[in-house]
Design a protein around this motif. Structure first.
Motif, PDB file in Angstrom:
ATOM      1  N   SER A 173       0.829  -1.199   0.000  1.00 45.84           N
ATOM      2  CA  SER A 173       0.000   0.000   0.000  1.00 45.84           C
ATOM      3  C   SER A 173       0.866   1.253   0.000  1.00 45.84           C
ATOM      4  CB  SER A 173      -0.916   0.010   1.231  1.00 45.84           C
ATOM      5  OG  SER A 173      -1.645   1.218   1.302  1.00 45.84           O
ATOM      6  N   ALA A 174       0.427   2.240  -0.778  1.00 48.99           N
ATOM      7  CA  ALA A 174       1.124   3.530  -0.804  1.00 48.99           C
ATOM      8  C   ALA A 174       0.711   4.408   0.372  1.00 48.99           C
ATOM      9  CB  ALA A 174       0.834   4.250  -2.115  1.00 48.99           C
ATOM     10  N   LEU A 175      -0.271   3.933   1.147  1.00 46.05           N
ATOM     11  CA  LEU A 175      -0.805   4.717   2.257  1.00 46.05           C
ATOM     12  C   LEU A 175      -0.229   4.207   3.576  1.00 46.05           C
ATOM     13  CD1 LEU A 175      -2.878   6.928   3.084  1.00 46.05           C
ATOM     14  CD2 LEU A 175      -4.558   5.093   3.304  1.00 46.05           C
ATOM     15  N   THR A 197     -10.223 -17.597  -2.928  1.00 48.49           N
ATOM     16  CA  THR A 197      -8.983 -16.830  -2.981  1.00 48.49           C
ATOM     17  C   THR A 197      -8.384 -16.739  -1.580  1.00 48.49           C
ATOM     18  OG1 THR A 197      -9.835 -15.491  -4.818  1.00 48.49           O
ATOM     19  CG2 THR A 197      -7.962 -14.609  -3.607  1.00 48.49           C
ATOM     20  N   ASN A 198      -7.095 -16.920  -1.479  1.00 53.63           N
ATOM     21  CA  ASN A 198      -6.393 -16.824  -0.203  1.00 53.63           C
ATOM     22  C   ASN A 198      -5.579 -15.531  -0.165  1.00 53.63           C
ATOM     23  OD1 ASN A 198      -6.985 -19.572   1.015  1.00 53.63           O
ATOM     24  ND2 ASN A 198      -6.084 -20.158  -0.949  1.00 53.63           N
ATOM     25  N   VAL A 199      -5.498 -14.946   1.022  1.00 54.27           N
ATOM     26  CA  VAL A 199      -4.803 -13.666   1.152  1.00 54.27           C
ATOM     27  C   VAL A 199      -3.985 -13.642   2.436  1.00 54.27           C
ATOM     28  CG1 VAL A 199      -6.824 -12.610   2.258  1.00 54.27           C
ATOM     29  CG2 VAL A 199      -5.103 -11.149   1.189  1.00 54.27           C
ATOM     30  N   ASP A 200      -2.817 -13.032   2.377  1.00 53.86           N
ATOM     31  CA  ASP A 200      -1.979 -12.744   3.546  1.00 53.86           C
ATOM     32  C   ASP A 200      -1.835 -11.237   3.668  1.00 53.86           C
ATOM     33  OD1 ASP A 200      -1.503 -15.475   4.011  1.00 53.86           O
ATOM     34  OD2 ASP A 200       0.238 -15.475   2.670  1.00 53.86           O
ATOM     35  N   LEU A 201      -2.185 -10.706   4.835  1.00 55.36           N
ATOM     36  CA  LEU A 201      -1.979  -9.292   5.121  1.00 55.36           C
ATOM     37  C   LEU A 201      -0.865  -9.163   6.141  1.00 55.36           C
ATOM     38  CD1 LEU A 201      -5.428  -7.449   5.437  1.00 55.36           C
ATOM     39  CD2 LEU A 201      -3.929  -7.650   3.454  1.00 55.36           C
ATOM     40  N   THR A 202       0.119  -8.318   5.847  1.00 58.57           N
ATOM     41  CA  THR A 202       1.222  -8.067   6.764  1.00 58.57           C
ATOM     42  C   THR A 202       1.286  -6.586   7.068  1.00 58.57           C
ATOM     43  OG1 THR A 202       2.481  -9.923   5.831  1.00 58.57           O
ATOM     44  CG2 THR A 202       3.696  -8.327   7.164  1.00 58.57           C
ATOM     45  N   LEU A 203       1.214  -6.252   8.344  1.00 64.37           N
ATOM     46  CA  LEU A 203       1.329  -4.856   8.764  1.00 64.37           C
ATOM     47  C   LEU A 203       2.661  -4.695   9.483  1.00 64.37           C
ATOM     48  CD1 LEU A 203      -0.375  -2.238   8.636  1.00 64.37           C
ATOM     49  CD2 LEU A 203      -1.037  -2.686  10.998  1.00 64.37           C
ATOM     50  N   GLY A 232       3.264   5.065  14.550  1.00 66.99           N
ATOM     51  CA  GLY A 232       3.853   4.191  13.538  1.00 66.99           C
ATOM     52  C   GLY A 232       5.166   4.735  13.003  1.00 66.99           C
ATOM     53  N   PRO A 233       5.342   4.808  11.684  1.00 65.74           N
ATOM     54  CA  PRO A 233       4.362   4.499  10.648  1.00 65.74           C
ATOM     55  C   PRO A 233       4.176   2.997  10.432  1.00 65.74           C
ATOM     56  CG  PRO A 233       6.442   5.104   9.631  1.00 65.74           C
ATOM     57  CD  PRO A 233       6.626   5.276  11.105  1.00 65.74           C
ATOM     58  N   PHE A 234       2.954   2.627  10.011  1.00 71.71           N
ATOM     59  CA  PHE A 234       2.618   1.240   9.731  1.00 71.71           C
ATOM     60  C   PHE A 234       2.367   1.092   8.226  1.00 71.71           C
ATOM     61  CE2 PHE A 234       1.135   2.180  14.032  1.00 71.71           C
ATOM     62  CZ  PHE A 234       1.783   1.185  14.765  1.00 71.71           C
ATOM     63  N   GLU A 235       2.970   0.060   7.649  1.00 72.36           N
ATOM     64  CA  GLU A 235       2.859  -0.168   6.210  1.00 72.36           C
ATOM     65  C   GLU A 235       2.213  -1.524   5.955  1.00 72.36           C
ATOM     66  OE1 GLU A 235       5.815   0.527   2.497  1.00 72.36           O
ATOM     67  OE2 GLU A 235       6.458  -1.007   3.923  1.00 72.36           O
ATOM     68  N   LEU A 236       1.220  -1.535   5.071  1.00 72.31           N
ATOM     69  CA  LEU A 236       0.480  -2.755   4.762  1.00 72.31           C
ATOM     70  C   LEU A 236       0.999  -3.398   3.482  1.00 72.31           C
ATOM     71  CD1 LEU A 236      -2.054  -4.577   5.424  1.00 72.31           C
ATOM     72  CD2 LEU A 236      -3.259  -3.174   3.730  1.00 72.31           C
ATOM     73  N   THR A 237       1.188  -4.721   3.530  1.00 73.00           N
ATOM     74  CA  THR A 237       1.464  -5.518   2.343  1.00 73.00           C
ATOM     75  C   THR A 237       0.378  -6.570   2.213  1.00 73.00           C
ATOM     76  OG1 THR A 237       3.852  -5.202   2.564  1.00 73.00           O
ATOM     77  CG2 THR A 237       3.110  -6.990   1.134  1.00 73.00           C
ATOM     78  N   CYS A 238      -0.223  -6.646   1.036  1.00 72.64           N
ATOM     79  CA  CYS A 238      -1.304  -7.595   0.772  1.00 72.64           C
ATOM     80  C   CYS A 238      -0.854  -8.547  -0.331  1.00 72.64           C
ATOM     81  CB  CYS A 238      -2.569  -6.832   0.358  1.00 72.64           C
ATOM     82  SG  CYS A 238      -3.958  -7.871  -0.120  1.00 72.64           S
ATOM     83  N   ALA A 263     -11.054   4.157   4.439  1.00 73.71           N
ATOM     84  CA  ALA A 263     -10.498   4.478   3.114  1.00 73.71           C
ATOM     85  C   ALA A 263      -9.963   3.213   2.484  1.00 73.71           C
ATOM     86  CB  ALA A 263      -9.364   5.510   3.237  1.00 73.71           C
ATOM     87  N   HIS A 264      -9.897   3.199   1.148  1.00 75.59           N
ATOM     88  CA  HIS A 264      -9.205   2.100   0.461  1.00 75.59           C
ATOM     89  C   HIS A 264      -7.724   2.188   0.813  1.00 75.59           C
ATOM     90  CE1 HIS A 264     -12.881   2.147  -2.032  1.00 75.59           C
ATOM     91  NE2 HIS A 264     -12.633   0.854  -2.151  1.00 75.59           N
ATOM     92  N   SER A 265      -7.120   1.059   1.067  1.00 78.01           N
ATOM     93  CA  SER A 265      -5.723   1.040   1.492  1.00 78.01           C
ATOM     94  C   SER A 265      -4.774   1.109   0.289  1.00 78.01           C
ATOM     95  CB  SER A 265      -5.433  -0.207   2.302  1.00 78.01           C
ATOM     96  OG  SER A 265      -5.650  -1.363   1.540  1.00 78.01           O
TER      97      SER A 265
END
Length: 265
Positions: A173-175, A197-203, A232-238, A263-265
């Motif tokens: 995510s750019a946010l 569908t499988n998903v991994d979210l990493t913060l 943070g800052p906290f960064e999301l990877t999907c 908001a959309h991430s």
């Protein structure tokens, strides 16, 4: 070679869609108006939010000299992808339909899930110059608490016409998240396809990284909660295992004051 197959299938699907739209544009009286159908969006119907759907008569803005009725169709799925119900509502010229999703549907939906919107016109006359159109609506997440404010999102993604093949798709995510009063973030994910569908979210934050995983049924949703506290800052990877159309999780940030923003991430 195997890695190229999902991309080839996706391109073939887009080419088929484009051909279908060209036929509609050329002969709308025969094939129907060229409308990009099946817009998707998240709903919440839980302790924090209810969902209101706001549907303007978009042809009144785009072609104000016409007088065309728009019939909107809504299908609502629960978090497991099971169809809760469907409904149709007519919106006349210069009208706006704005009601809770539960009222439009005529029954209570799940705590969260996905809904899909289509539309068709009672006449193609006078709108051929517009080319392709699509259902237009806004989603209002109305808070139950007086400390929070309504959150509004616009829909711009569609159901997958062709089931996407397996293909790892990581996205950063750019946010960046973070605020002195932040106490957590909930991410909602939607599966806009008809396959699991499988998903991994990493913060990732100053103290390290936390990963949560989810299995999204066809037309299903998932909520993943993270204890993101402070600036943070906290960064999301999907990372998804299929390239579905709707790939951006929707973030709901919780603050110590009781405020929740989305908001959309």
């Amino acid at each position: 070679m195997m890695r190229l197959i999902p991309a080839i299938v996706a391109r073939a699907g887009r080419a088929a869609d484009a051909m279908h739209m060209r036929l509609k544009k050329a002969r709308p009286e025969l094939f129907g108006s060229p409308i990009r159908q099946n817009m998707v969006q998240l709903y919440r119907h839980d302790a924090d939010f209810d969902t209101i759907v706001s549907i303007p008569h978009h042809l009144s803005f785009l072609a104000p000299d016409t007088n065309i009725d728009i019939i909107y169709g809504i299908r609502v799925f629960d978090r497991n992808g099971k169809l809760v119900g469907s409904c149709e509502h007519k919106v006349k010229h210069f009208e706006t339909l704005q009601e809770p999703l539960s009222k439009l549907l005529g029954r209570e939906p799940d705590e969260h899930g996905m809904f899909v919107v289509t539309c068709h016109y009672n006449s193609p006359v006078g709108i051929d110059f517009l080319g392709m159109t699509s259902p237009q609506f806004m989603t209002i997440f109305l808070p139950r608490s007086e400390q929070a404010a309504p959150q509004i999102t616009h829909s711009h993604k569609y159901m997958n016409h062709i089931p996407p093949l397996k293909s790892k798709f990581p996205r950063r995510s750019a946010l960046l998240e973070g605020d002195a009063n932040l106490v957590g973030v909930s991410y909602f994910l939607m599966n806009s396809s008809r396959v699991t569908t499988n998903v991994d979210l990493t913060l990732s934050g100053p103290a390290g990284s936390v990963m949560h995983s989810a299995r999204l049924n066809p037309c299903g949703t998932a909520r993943l909660n993270f204890d993101a506290v402070g600036e943070g800052p906290f960064e999301l990877t999907c990372e998804l295992d299929r390239v579905i159309n709707h790939r951006k999780p929707i973030a709901f940030r919780r603050f110590s004051s009781g405020l929740i923003t989305a908001a959309h991430s």
